[in-house]
Enzyme design. Structure first.
Site, PDB file in Angstrom:
ATOM      1  N   HIS A  19       0.888  -1.172   0.000  1.00 22.91           N
ATOM      2  CA  HIS A  19       0.000   0.000   0.000  1.00 22.91           C
ATOM      3  C   HIS A  19       0.925   1.221   0.000  1.00 22.91           C
ATOM      4  O   HIS A  19       2.043   1.148   0.518  1.00 22.91           O
ATOM      5  CB  HIS A  19      -0.835   0.100   1.266  1.00 22.91           C
ATOM      6  CG  HIS A  19      -1.715  -1.075   1.568  1.00 22.91           C
ATOM      7  ND1 HIS A  19      -1.261  -2.216   2.156  1.00 22.91           N
ATOM      8  CD2 HIS A  19      -3.046  -1.244   1.399  1.00 22.91           C
ATOM      9  CE1 HIS A  19      -2.271  -3.058   2.318  1.00 22.91           C
ATOM     10  NE2 HIS A  19      -3.370  -2.501   1.872  1.00 22.91           N
TER      11      HIS A  19
ATOM     12  N   ASP B 107       2.622   1.880   3.254  1.00 22.88           N
ATOM     13  CA  ASP B 107       3.540   0.866   3.792  1.00 22.88           C
ATOM     14  C   ASP B 107       4.996   1.217   3.548  1.00 22.88           C
ATOM     15  O   ASP B 107       5.879   0.781   4.268  1.00 22.88           O
ATOM     16  CB  ASP B 107       3.313  -0.505   3.115  1.00 22.88           C
ATOM     17  CG  ASP B 107       1.914  -1.035   3.302  1.00 22.88           C
ATOM     18  OD1 ASP B 107       1.238  -0.599   4.253  1.00 22.88           O
ATOM     19  OD2 ASP B 107       1.501  -1.884   2.486  1.00 22.88           O
TER      20      ASP B 107
ATOM     21  N   GLU C 233     -10.644  -7.019  -4.776  1.00 24.90           N
ATOM     22  CA  GLU C 233     -10.354  -8.071  -3.798  1.00 24.90           C
ATOM     23  C   GLU C 233     -11.579  -8.265  -2.919  1.00 24.90           C
ATOM     24  O   GLU C 233     -11.843  -7.467  -2.022  1.00 24.90           O
ATOM     25  CB  GLU C 233      -9.132  -7.677  -2.954  1.00 24.90           C
ATOM     26  CG  GLU C 233      -8.728  -8.788  -2.012  1.00 24.90           C
ATOM     27  CD  GLU C 233      -7.536  -8.433  -1.150  1.00 24.90           C
ATOM     28  OE1 GLU C 233      -6.550  -7.876  -1.670  1.00 24.90           O
ATOM     29  OE2 GLU C 233      -7.591  -8.717   0.061  1.00 24.90           O
TER      30      GLU C 233
ATOM     31  N   GLU D   1      -8.565 -13.690  -1.863  1.00 21.13           N
ATOM     32  CA  GLU D   1      -7.861 -13.991  -0.610  1.00 21.13           C
ATOM     33  C   GLU D   1      -8.533 -15.165   0.084  1.00 21.13           C
ATOM     34  O   GLU D   1      -9.750 -15.188   0.286  1.00 21.13           O
ATOM     35  CB  GLU D   1      -7.837 -12.767   0.313  1.00 21.13           C
ATOM     36  CG  GLU D   1      -7.131 -13.097   1.618  1.00 21.13           C
ATOM     37  CD  GLU D   1      -6.803 -11.897   2.473  1.00 21.13           C
ATOM     38  OE1 GLU D   1      -6.441 -10.841   1.911  1.00 21.13           O
ATOM     39  OE2 GLU D   1      -6.903 -12.019   3.704  1.00 21.13           O
TER      40      GLU D   1
ATOM     41  N   HIS E 159     -10.643 -14.359   3.167  1.00 22.67           N
ATOM     42  CA  HIS E 159     -11.850 -13.582   2.849  1.00 22.67           C
ATOM     43  C   HIS E 159     -12.949 -14.511   2.341  1.00 22.67           C
ATOM     44  O   HIS E 159     -14.128 -14.286   2.602  1.00 22.67           O
ATOM     45  CB  HIS E 159     -11.551 -12.510   1.800  1.00 22.67           C
ATOM     46  CG  HIS E 159     -10.597 -11.460   2.278  1.00 22.67           C
ATOM     47  ND1 HIS E 159     -10.214 -10.409   1.495  1.00 22.67           N
ATOM     48  CD2 HIS E 159      -9.952 -11.295   3.457  1.00 22.67           C
ATOM     49  CE1 HIS E 159      -9.375  -9.624   2.168  1.00 22.67           C
ATOM     50  NE2 HIS E 159      -9.199 -10.162   3.360  1.00 22.67           N
TER      51      HIS E 159
ATOM     52  N   ASP F 298      -4.285 -13.767  -2.760  1.00 23.28           N
ATOM     53  CA  ASP F 298      -3.678 -13.403  -1.482  1.00 23.28           C
ATOM     54  C   ASP F 298      -3.724 -14.640  -0.611  1.00 23.28           C
ATOM     55  O   ASP F 298      -4.803 -15.106  -0.212  1.00 23.28           O
ATOM     56  CB  ASP F 298      -4.441 -12.249  -0.814  1.00 23.28           C
ATOM     57  CG  ASP F 298      -3.865 -10.891  -1.202  1.00 23.28           C
ATOM     58  OD1 ASP F 298      -3.002 -10.850  -2.104  1.00 23.28           O
ATOM     59  OD2 ASP F 298      -4.266  -9.882  -0.589  1.00 23.28           O
TER      60      ASP F 298
ATOM     61  N   ASP G 180      -5.376 -13.733   9.012  1.00 18.46           N
ATOM     62  CA  ASP G 180      -4.223 -13.619   8.097  1.00 18.46           C
ATOM     63  C   ASP G 180      -3.046 -14.495   8.513  1.00 18.46           C
ATOM     64  O   ASP G 180      -1.901 -14.017   8.618  1.00 18.46           O
ATOM     65  CB  ASP G 180      -3.766 -12.145   7.986  1.00 18.46           C
ATOM     66  CG  ASP G 180      -4.717 -11.300   7.163  1.00 18.46           C
ATOM     67  OD1 ASP G 180      -5.384 -11.840   6.259  1.00 18.46           O
ATOM     68  OD2 ASP G 180      -4.785 -10.076   7.421  1.00 18.46           O
TER      69      ASP G 180
ATOM     70  N   ASP H 274      -0.461 -12.593   1.941  1.00 16.84           N
ATOM     71  CA  ASP H 274      -1.108 -11.588   2.790  1.00 16.84           C
ATOM     72  C   ASP H 274      -1.286 -12.246   4.163  1.00 16.84           C
ATOM     73  O   ASP H 274      -2.397 -12.501   4.620  1.00 16.84           O
ATOM     74  CB  ASP H 274      -2.447 -11.159   2.171  1.00 16.84           C
ATOM     75  CG  ASP H 274      -2.978  -9.888   2.816  1.00 16.84           C
ATOM     76  OD1 ASP H 274      -2.414  -9.486   3.849  1.00 16.84           O
ATOM     77  OD2 ASP H 274      -3.949  -9.315   2.304  1.00 16.84           O
TER      78      ASP H 274
HETATM   79  C1  XLS Z   1      -7.456  -6.751   4.185  1.00 24.31           C
HETATM   80  C2  XLS Z   1      -6.941  -6.921   2.849  1.00 24.31           C
HETATM   81  C3  XLS Z   1      -5.862  -5.937   2.419  1.00 24.31           C
HETATM   82  C4  XLS Z   1      -5.716  -5.930   0.927  1.00 24.31           C
HETATM   83  C5  XLS Z   1      -4.956  -4.771   0.388  1.00 24.31           C
HETATM   84  O1  XLS Z   1      -8.149  -7.582   4.730  1.00 24.31           O
HETATM   85  O2  XLS Z   1      -6.512  -8.245   2.723  1.00 24.31           O
HETATM   86  O3  XLS Z   1      -4.674  -6.204   3.060  1.00 24.31           O
HETATM   87  O4  XLS Z   1      -5.112  -7.094   0.447  1.00 24.31           O
HETATM   88  O5  XLS Z   1      -5.502  -3.565   0.779  1.00 24.31           O
HETATM   89 CA    CA Z   2      -5.569  -9.182   0.965  1.00 24.75          CA
HETATM   90 CA    CA Z   3      -7.087 -10.154   4.877  1.00 21.28          CA
END
Ligand code: XLS
Ligand code: CA
Ligand code: CA
Length: 437
Positions: free
Chosen positions: A99, A102, A230, A266, A269, A294, A307, A337
């Site tokens: 990001h 970051d 995402e 992800e 998610h 991710d 995560d 991630d």
């Molecule tokens: C948060 C997300 C974030 C995205 C990028 O849950 O995974 O990290 O991958 O903004």
């Molecule tokens: Ca992510």
């Molecule tokens: Ca996440």
């Protein structure tokens, strides 16, 4: 246990090795099905979890240290970048993701933050050339700052929409400079906590407007990669518009954005949306929207976004199975991630965590191919749908039937029998493929 500074490049020593700082399954240059493992898997490092996160949670502060001995903000972010590239080099990771916030210290104003960002992009560019690494994707953090409390593109305040656009513009500039092949939109606060204060129709239209102008700018400056949504159903908001892959694809189709936009799926998610990781990958593939991943896993006992580094081999086999069936990664990759647990608070733990995650996906890749070569599952599915290959089934597929013709046909049937789905038998095949010597 060895200290981070004493550890050289992580080598592949094979499954029999007991060396903690060695790959057991990931052999980057080994050819599998005509391609190097590193090109199949396209591993990427996440900057936020790996280089910045130091263990803070809702109940306590840092348990680790990611200041790299610096106090001056710019010097600290340069030291972080130096560490990032040394780490990727040790792990044979070719790609990374960040990001805007970051990689550079935030200034007092948006303008100051963006100046710092561009300075750091130049610094990363030099490191990329030195280490032969490349950006996979960047993304704007349009959810952390107070002004984004009610969303970014979907904020009720148009100035916030503009600030979010400025950040996306800077990230797209960075993507082009650093050779990124994707740009990710994760709509952290693009959703709502309650409908009682929300104009949902305007917010959705604005989200599409935002994506459209970002796409147009990206194409104008020569970004040839994929724009990615995402999906995530909730957290931080109660309901997020990018709920899951099916919702995202429908949204993109409605606003005529599918094609330029694909998915960054992800694992955790998917779980939060009540799906499996495999389900989300399958839906993306069927919509021609699969691009990037991710990689992480959640904890089934906890309903939030933990995560964790992926270590569940069944998940990675099924994920790699879908990714292979989707034709493999092209512009996308496999971004970890994932963050080390709060109690895994040393730099050595970062290496151990990546080794665990990379080995789990490498083994998943090997076993997914084994499953496909074994052929029993694919053959079973083929046979299961055989009734659509001839007779009435073929007529249905060829569009030769009407409701009346089907009714005529059905009323002449005196016995209909559906064959067993044999779930347990198929699950046992997967175990057999995994554990056979
Ligand atoms: C948060 C997300 C974030 C995205 C990028 O849950 O995974 O990290 O991958 O903004
Ligand atoms: Ca992510
Ligand atoms: Ca996440």
């Amino acid at each position: 246990m060895k200290k981070y500074s004493d550890i050289k490049k992580i080598e592949y020593l094979g499954p029999q090795s007991k060396e903690p700082f060695a790959f057991k399954y990931y052999n980057p240059d080994e050819i599998i099905h005509g391609k190097k493992m590193r090109d199949h898997l396209r591993f990427a490092m996440s900057y936020w979890h790996t280089i910045d996160y130091a263990g803070t949670d809702m109940f306590g502060g840092n348990t680790g240290d990611k200041t790299f001995g610096k106090t001056d903000p710019m010097e600290m972010f340069k030291a972080k970048a130096d560490f990032a590239f040394d780490l990727m080099d040790k792990l044979s990771i070719d790609l990374y993701c960040f990001h805007d916030v970051d990689i550079a210290p935030e200034g007092k104003t948006l303008k100051e933050s963006l100046d710092n960002f561009y300075t750091m992009v130049d610094y990363l560019d030099k490191l990329q050339k030195k280490y032969n690494k490349r950006l996979l994707w960047s993304t704007a953090n349009n959810f952390g700052d107070k002004k984004f409390m009610a969303g970014a593109a979907t904020s009720p305040n148009a100035d916030v929409f503009a600030c979010a656009a400025a950040k996306v513009k800077a990230c797209l500039d960075a993507d082009v400079k650093l050779g990124g092949t994707c740009y990710v939109f994760w709509g952290g606060r693009e959703g709502y906590d309650t409908l009682i204060n929300t104009d949902m129709g305007l917010e959705l239209d604005n989200m599409a407007r935002f994506l459209r102008i970002a796409r147009d700018y990206g194409r104008k400056i020569g970004f040839k990669g994929d724009f990615l949504l995402e999906p995530k159903p909730k957290e931080p908001t109660k309901h997020q518009y990018d709920f899951d892959t099916a919702t995202c694809c429908n949204f993109l189709r409605q606003y005529d954005l599918l094609g330029d936009f694909k998915m960054n799926i992800e694992a955790n998610h998917a779980t939060l949306a009540g799906h499996t990781f495999q389900h989300e990958l399958r839906v993306a593939r069927l919509n021609g929207a699969f691009c990037s991943v991710d990689a992480n896993q959640g904890d089934p006992m906890l309903g939030w976004d933990t995560d964790q580094f992926p270590t569940n081999i069944y998940d990675t086999i099924y994920a790699m199975y879908e990714i292979i069936k989707a034709g493999g990664f092209t512009n996308g990759g496999l971004n970890f991630d994932s963050k080390t647990r709060r109690q895994s608070n040393t730099l050595e733990d970062i290496l151990l965590a990546y080794i665990a995650g990379m080995d789990t996906f490498a083994l998943g890749l090997r076993l997914a191919y084994k499953l496909i070569e074994d052929g029993r599952i694919d053959e079973f599915i083929e046979r299961r749908y055989a009734s659509y290959k001839s007779g009435i089934g073929k007529d249905i597929i060829d569009g030769k039937v009407t409701l009346e013709s089907l009714a005529d046909y059905a009323c002449k049937l005196d016995h209909v029998e559906v064959e067993s789905g044999r779930q347990e038998y198929l699950e046992a095949i997967v175990n057999n493929v995994i554990f056979e010597k």
